[in-house]
Design an enzyme around this catalytic site. Sequence first.
Site, PDB file in Angstrom:
ATOM      1  CB  CYS A 100      -0.930   0.009   1.211  1.00 19.50           C
ATOM      2  SG  CYS A 100      -2.016   1.453   1.250  1.00 19.50           S
ATOM      3  CE  LYS A 102      -1.408  -6.505  -4.465  1.00 15.88           C
ATOM      4  NZ  LYS A 102      -0.950  -5.114  -4.613  1.00 15.88           N
TER       5      LYS A 102
END
Length: 483
Positions: free
Chosen positions: A108, A147
């Site tokens: 993010c 991720k």
Amino acid sequence: MPKLRGEAFWRETLRSAHYVVAPMVDQSELAWRLLSRRHGAQLCYTPMLHAQVFLRDANYRRENLYGEACPEDRPLIVQFCANDPEVFVQAALLAQDYCDAIDLNLGCPQMIAKRGHYGAFLQEEWDLLQRMILLANEKLSVPITCKIRVFPEIAKTVKYAQMLEKAGCQLLTVHGRTKEQKGPLAGVASWEHIQAVRKAVSIPVFANGNIQCLSDVEECIRKTGVHGVMSAEGNLHNPALFEGRNPLVWEMAEEYLEIVQKYPCPLSYVRAHLFKLWHHTLQVYQQLREELAKVKTLEGIVDVNRELKLRCQEEIANQKEGEKPKEGLPFFHWICQPYIRPGPKERCKENGASGTEKSVRGKRALEEEEDGNVELLSKNKQKKKLRNPNKSFDPSLKPKYAKCDQCGNPKGNKCVFNMCRGCCKKRAFKETADCPGHGLLFKTKYEKSLSWQSSRKVIQTPEISRRDVDVGETAVLEEAGDS
């Protein structure tokens, strides 16, 4: 049964998934995941969940994961953002029975992630990440995945991926952009970085970035050699992307709204999905765009969707033979299709300024001009200005909030512990204390309870004695009567 790892985990638990729906905050909720699965998605992620909030808030757990069980929604990976090994693992332990793996968000790039110190802003803290993944790999009964975003240097990205694999990561999703590449500066994702990571690690790799249609998926797998491809924005604009279809928008919208009836979610999620699906059409019918923004019920959203459908059908009926899509779109606006983000220069032109000006404002202006020109404000701020003409968006005038001593959220102005309400409530309960600032009166209520119990004993004692006396007198009278 020992948990599966690496290739075996991808092949057996994830059923060799090639088509993956990305974790999206407030957008990959259950209803949307089910719609995507019906149209080709083989694996889905939950929205990014905050590990600390998930750990302390039962309502948050229920709303985001513990809701109605749905056998269709598997395989499923739960994604957390976190920066503390113990908090991350404790939250994951509460989630592991509801999913097939736990994913750590290291991708993010948003400002909220920078303020909260998670996501892509942990990518330089390799010691911390190693401890988090090692502990999770040891304690959890399901695999741990990650991720990530790439570094500008391919070599550093490869070392980063190898470090995560060595720590215990069993599957890696690589978004081929750096943390600086976001919004209008997103640019093209580097499949070269992804290919280098795929060759350097032995665990399965998913690619993320540049996916707008099924041909992009196939090309990405062919060029990078990854096990699967993840889509976020492409999926939001066309949930049938993995089927290789471009359906009519109202077909997808109606199907989604039917699923929401069965598996409810916040209205803001539903509205956001329709804004994505109808993106190109809402540029044509601006009035309906305003109505969709204002509507406050699911039934109202259904009505707006029906009106958009009727407008498009009327437009189709009046269409001339050989007419082509406008605005350079590959399909007519009522067909699901990609939305290509304009770059910085295009955005500047959209706002009526040269792309070379240093002082140019982007799509969303951050503050109001001195002359009060509301046209330079974002649409959302313009609406707020209409409701409150005296409202100012000057950041220098915003109050500065003191932080909670415990978690960093804004503290209550009158809190006796200098904490936010959530942390204050925990401490006040633990210490049986009062906090008038937050309206928490644990000590007062406890003292009242003790007082009430003691007064009750005082009242009950003479009643019991009187009853004993009455019983004794009755016995004496009965004996006298018998004699």
